[in-house]
Design a protein around this motif. Structure first.
Motif, PDB file in Angstrom:
ATOM      1  N   ARG A  22      21.540 -16.216  16.864  1.00 23.03           N
ATOM      2  CA  ARG A  22      21.889 -17.583  16.473  1.00 23.03           C
ATOM      3  C   ARG A  22      21.379 -18.593  17.499  1.00 23.03           C
ATOM      4  O   ARG A  22      20.958 -19.702  17.153  1.00 23.03           O
ATOM      5  CB  ARG A  22      23.400 -17.741  16.291  1.00 23.03           C
ATOM      6  N   LEU A  23      21.394 -18.200  18.773  1.00 27.95           N
ATOM      7  CA  LEU A  23      20.840 -19.057  19.820  1.00 27.95           C
ATOM      8  C   LEU A  23      19.366 -19.320  19.561  1.00 27.95           C
ATOM      9  O   LEU A  23      18.901 -20.470  19.593  1.00 27.95           O
ATOM     10  CB  LEU A  23      21.041 -18.383  21.178  1.00 27.95           C
ATOM     11  N   ARG A  24      18.602 -18.270  19.290  1.00 23.48           N
ATOM     12  CA  ARG A  24      17.171 -18.444  19.021  1.00 23.48           C
ATOM     13  C   ARG A  24      16.932 -19.182  17.713  1.00 23.48           C
ATOM     14  O   ARG A  24      16.034 -20.017  17.610  1.00 23.48           O
ATOM     15  CB  ARG A  24      16.482 -17.076  18.989  1.00 23.48           C
ATOM     16  N   LEU A  25      17.723 -18.873  16.703  1.00 21.18           N
ATOM     17  CA  LEU A  25      17.591 -19.543  15.404  1.00 21.18           C
ATOM     18  C   LEU A  25      17.716 -21.053  15.560  1.00 21.18           C
ATOM     19  O   LEU A  25      16.866 -21.818  15.083  1.00 21.18           O
ATOM     20  CB  LEU A  25      18.672 -19.022  14.456  1.00 21.18           C
ATOM     21  N   GLN A  26      18.769 -21.502  16.236  1.00 24.57           N
ATOM     22  CA  GLN A  26      19.006 -22.937  16.383  1.00 24.57           C
ATOM     23  C   GLN A  26      17.943 -23.592  17.248  1.00 24.57           C
ATOM     24  O   GLN A  26      17.486 -24.698  16.946  1.00 24.57           O
ATOM     25  CB  GLN A  26      20.395 -23.171  16.974  1.00 24.57           C
ATOM     26  N   ALA A  27      17.536 -22.914  18.328  1.00 19.31           N
ATOM     27  CA  ALA A  27      16.524 -23.490  19.209  1.00 19.31           C
ATOM     28  C   ALA A  27      15.183 -23.625  18.491  1.00 19.31           C
ATOM     29  O   ALA A  27      14.491 -24.636  18.615  1.00 19.31           O
ATOM     30  CB  ALA A  27      16.374 -22.636  20.468  1.00 19.31           C
ATOM     31  N   GLU A  28      14.804 -22.605  17.733  1.00 19.73           N
ATOM     32  CA  GLU A  28      13.537 -22.660  16.994  1.00 19.73           C
ATOM     33  C   GLU A  28      13.574 -23.744  15.920  1.00 19.73           C
ATOM     34  O   GLU A  28      12.603 -24.481  15.729  1.00 19.73           O
ATOM     35  CB  GLU A  28      13.236 -21.302  16.364  1.00 19.73           C
ATOM     36  N   TRP A  29      14.693 -23.821  15.208  1.00 16.08           N
ATOM     37  CA  TRP A  29      14.795 -24.813  14.137  1.00 16.08           C
ATOM     38  C   TRP A  29      14.719 -26.231  14.702  1.00 16.08           C
ATOM     39  O   TRP A  29      14.013 -27.086  14.172  1.00 16.08           O
ATOM     40  CB  TRP A  29      16.094 -24.613  13.368  1.00 16.08           C
ATOM     41  N   LEU A  30      15.427 -26.468  15.790  1.00 14.15           N
ATOM     42  CA  LEU A  30      15.397 -27.789  16.399  1.00 14.15           C
ATOM     43  C   LEU A  30      14.008 -28.120  16.924  1.00 14.15           C
ATOM     44  O   LEU A  30      13.549 -29.265  16.839  1.00 14.15           O
ATOM     45  CB  LEU A  30      16.425 -27.870  17.528  1.00 14.15           C
ATOM     46  N   GLN A  31      13.315 -27.127  17.453  1.00 12.85           N
ATOM     47  CA  GLN A  31      11.959 -27.337  17.947  1.00 12.85           C
ATOM     48  C   GLN A  31      11.038 -27.795  16.823  1.00 12.85           C
ATOM     49  O   GLN A  31      10.168 -28.657  17.029  1.00 12.85           O
ATOM     50  CB  GLN A  31      11.439 -26.034  18.562  1.00 12.85           C
ATOM     51  N   ILE A  32      11.237 -27.263  15.627  1.00 15.17           N
ATOM     52  CA  ILE A  32      10.394 -27.646  14.493  1.00 15.17           C
ATOM     53  C   ILE A  32      10.758 -29.033  13.975  1.00 15.17           C
ATOM     54  O   ILE A  32       9.898 -29.900  13.824  1.00 15.17           O
ATOM     55  CB  ILE A  32      10.522 -26.616  13.350  1.00 15.17           C
ATOM     56  N   ILE A  33      12.043 -29.262  13.706  1.00 13.21           N
ATOM     57  CA  ILE A  33      12.396 -30.523  13.048  1.00 13.21           C
ATOM     58  C   ILE A  33      12.249 -31.715  13.981  1.00 13.21           C
ATOM     59  O   ILE A  33      12.070 -32.853  13.516  1.00 13.21           O
ATOM     60  CB  ILE A  33      13.816 -30.479  12.450  1.00 13.21           C
ATOM     61  N   ARG A  34      12.294 -31.486  15.299  1.00 13.16           N
ATOM     62  CA  ARG A  34      12.068 -32.604  16.217  1.00 13.16           C
ATOM     63  C   ARG A  34      10.599 -32.997  16.253  1.00 13.16           C
ATOM     64  O   ARG A  34      10.271 -34.081  16.735  1.00 13.16           O
ATOM     65  CB  ARG A  34      12.578 -32.250  17.609  1.00 13.16           C
ATOM     66  N   ARG A  35       9.729 -32.142  15.780  1.00 11.40           N
ATOM     67  CA  ARG A  35       8.308 -32.481  15.677  1.00 11.40           C
ATOM     68  C   ARG A  35       7.948 -32.987  14.281  1.00 11.40           C
ATOM     69  O   ARG A  35       6.791 -33.315  14.019  1.00 11.40           O
ATOM     70  CB  ARG A  35       7.455 -31.257  16.019  1.00 11.40           C
ATOM     71  N   ASP A  36       8.939 -33.029  13.412  1.00 12.48           N
ATOM     72  CA  ASP A  36       8.721 -33.474  12.038  1.00 12.48           C
ATOM     73  C   ASP A  36       9.083 -34.949  11.927  1.00 12.48           C
ATOM     74  O   ASP A  36      10.225 -35.332  12.183  1.00 12.48           O
ATOM     75  CB  ASP A  36       9.603 -32.644  11.097  1.00 12.48           C
ATOM     76  N   PRO A  37       8.143 -35.821  11.550  1.00 13.09           N
ATOM     77  CA  PRO A  37       8.439 -37.247  11.425  1.00 13.09           C
ATOM     78  C   PRO A  37       9.296 -37.592  10.212  1.00 13.09           C
ATOM     79  O   PRO A  37       9.584 -38.761   9.983  1.00 13.09           O
ATOM     80  CB  PRO A  37       7.046 -37.875  11.320  1.00 13.09           C
ATOM     81  N   ARG A  38       9.713 -36.584   9.446  1.00 12.90           N
ATOM     82  CA  ARG A  38      10.517 -36.785   8.239  1.00 12.90           C
ATOM     83  C   ARG A  38       9.822 -37.769   7.294  1.00 12.90           C
ATOM     84  O   ARG A  38      10.363 -38.804   6.896  1.00 12.90           O
ATOM     85  CB  ARG A  38      11.931 -37.252   8.559  1.00 12.90           C
ATOM     86  N   LEU A  39       8.626 -37.408   6.909  1.00 15.94           N
ATOM     87  CA  LEU A  39       7.849 -38.212   5.975  1.00 15.94           C
ATOM     88  C   LEU A  39       8.484 -38.160   4.592  1.00 15.94           C
ATOM     89  O   LEU A  39       9.120 -37.172   4.229  1.00 15.94           O
ATOM     90  CB  LEU A  39       6.412 -37.685   5.929  1.00 15.94           C
ATOM     91  N   PRO A  40       8.342 -39.229   3.803  1.00 19.10           N
ATOM     92  CA  PRO A  40       8.962 -39.252   2.470  1.00 19.10           C
ATOM     93  C   PRO A  40       8.447 -38.117   1.606  1.00 19.10           C
ATOM     94  O   PRO A  40       7.240 -37.959   1.407  1.00 19.10           O
ATOM     95  CB  PRO A  40       8.552 -40.621   1.922  1.00 19.10           C
ATOM     96  N   VAL A  41       9.367 -37.329   1.066  1.00 17.48           N
ATOM     97  CA  VAL A  41       8.998 -36.111   0.368  1.00 17.48           C
ATOM     98  C   VAL A  41       8.154 -36.400  -0.877  1.00 17.48           C
ATOM     99  O   VAL A  41       7.314 -35.588  -1.273  1.00 17.48           O
ATOM    100  CB  VAL A  41      10.263 -35.301   0.004  1.00 17.48           C
ATOM    101  N   LYS A  42       8.352 -37.570  -1.474  1.00 17.97           N
ATOM    102  CA  LYS A  42       7.596 -37.867  -2.693  1.00 17.97           C
ATOM    103  C   LYS A  42       6.113 -38.086  -2.419  1.00 17.97           C
ATOM    104  O   LYS A  42       5.305 -38.100  -3.354  1.00 17.97           O
ATOM    105  CB  LYS A  42       8.181 -39.080  -3.416  1.00 17.97           C
ATOM    106  N   HIS A  43       5.738 -38.260  -1.152  1.00 16.08           N
ATOM    107  CA  HIS A  43       4.333 -38.431  -0.796  1.00 16.08           C
ATOM    108  C   HIS A  43       3.757 -37.193  -0.082  1.00 16.08           C
ATOM    109  O   HIS A  43       2.663 -37.251   0.470  1.00 16.08           O
ATOM    110  CB  HIS A  43       4.151 -39.663   0.091  1.00 16.08           C
ATOM    111  N   LEU A  44       4.496 -36.098  -0.118  1.00 17.97           N
ATOM    112  CA  LEU A  44       4.037 -34.851   0.498  1.00 17.97           C
ATOM    113  C   LEU A  44       3.583 -33.888  -0.587  1.00 17.97           C
ATOM    114  O   LEU A  44       3.909 -34.059  -1.765  1.00 17.97           O
ATOM    115  CB  LEU A  44       5.173 -34.229   1.322  1.00 17.97           C
TER     116      LEU A  44
END
Length: 277
Positions: A213-235
């Motif tokens: 769970r430690l690795r799961l959360q760290a990996e997930w946060l590493q990904i979403i912090r690099r994601d600009p959260r672009l509008p899904v309708k334009h992806l």
């Protein structure tokens, strides 16, 4: 774990660990407990001790001595970092369906000799979800408050920020593909699913679940912090963020009861004493 393990810095793992076990509880954790858990995660004692010392020097951890034992807790700085991560994981999420059409534009002009300042600004803009529309003009979806970022770098006089909407004829999808590395981000999400999906139905031992769970959360946060959260309708229609988030939540829910049981048995925690630093 199935497949190759992703590369995670000890500091990222340690912050995740503290966010999971200490944040919001007004407690400090014994260094020996941290070393024990991190050895189970494949990180040696010396690396863990060095990381603890380095984070104290950077103002991310506080020390508290109890007899012959040294305990570590959060500072205001690390608490703010972890609260932001908590918000990104559980409130903001990986898929942006609520975009109202607003963009934040940031223009900057720095002297040629300010290479370090230019590098620092670009790094922080990238971390905040911006992409380079042109060399000195960066863009991010939604209304992004960059006042603290600009002030911290001492660049207020060299930066201009605007809110904007695209013209009706603007091809936003094409602009997004030109501005952000979508293929790399999609690959990260797809790899996360490939690596973690088998754990949706697995039954690890409690101690293993704590590390997983430690690795799961760290990996997930590493990904979403690099994601600009672009509008899904334009992806792209096959954008993998939603599936990756489902995998994260399913595995997290499966591991949590076991991980909590292991933490109760393995971790030595004491209340925070205000007089300690």
């Amino acid at each position: 774990m199935n497949g190759e393990e992703s590369s995670l810095r000890p500091q990222s793992l340690l912050l995740t660990f503290l966010g999971d076990q200490v944040l919001g509880r007004d407690v400090c954790v014994y260094s020996g407990s941290v070393i024990d858990v991190f050895e189970r995660a494949g990180i040696g004692e010396q690396a863990t001790r060095s990381t603890l010392t380095r984070m104290v020097k950077r103002g991310l951890l506080r020390r508290q001595r109890e007899g012959r034992r040294m305990y570590f807790g959060l500072t205001e700085h690390s608490t703010a970092v972890l609260r932001d991560g908590e918000h990104r994981i559980w409130q903001a999420g990986a898929v942006n369906r609520d975009w109202d059409g607003t963009w934040t534009l940031l223009g900057f002009s720095l002297p040629e000799s300010w290479q370090r300042q230019r590098h620092d600004l670009r790094s922080k803009l990238t971390w905040s979800g911006f992409g380079p529309l042109f060399s000195g003009l960066w863009i991010a979806p939604g209304e992004v408050d960059v006042s603290d970022l600009v002030s911290e770098l001492g660049l207020s006089a060299h930066v201009k920020v605007f809110r904007a909407h695209a013209d009706a004829g603007m091809d936003i999808g094409a602009m997004i593909e030109e501005t952000w590395e979508l293929a790399e981000l999609a690959s990260r999400y797809a790899e996360f699913v490939r690596r973690w999906q088998p754990w949706e139905t697995a039954s690890p031992e409690a101690e293993e679940a704590l590390v997983l769970r430690l690795r799961l959360q760290a990996e997930w946060l590493q990904i979403i912090r690099r994601d600009p959260r672009l509008p899904v309708k334009h992806l792209p229609d096959d954008w993998p963020a939603e599936q990756a988030e489902k995998t994260f939540r399913a595995v997290h829910a499966r591991l949590t009861p076991l991980a909590r049981d292991a933490a109760t048995r393995l971790l030595d925690l004491v209340p925070v004493r205000p007089d300690q630093t």
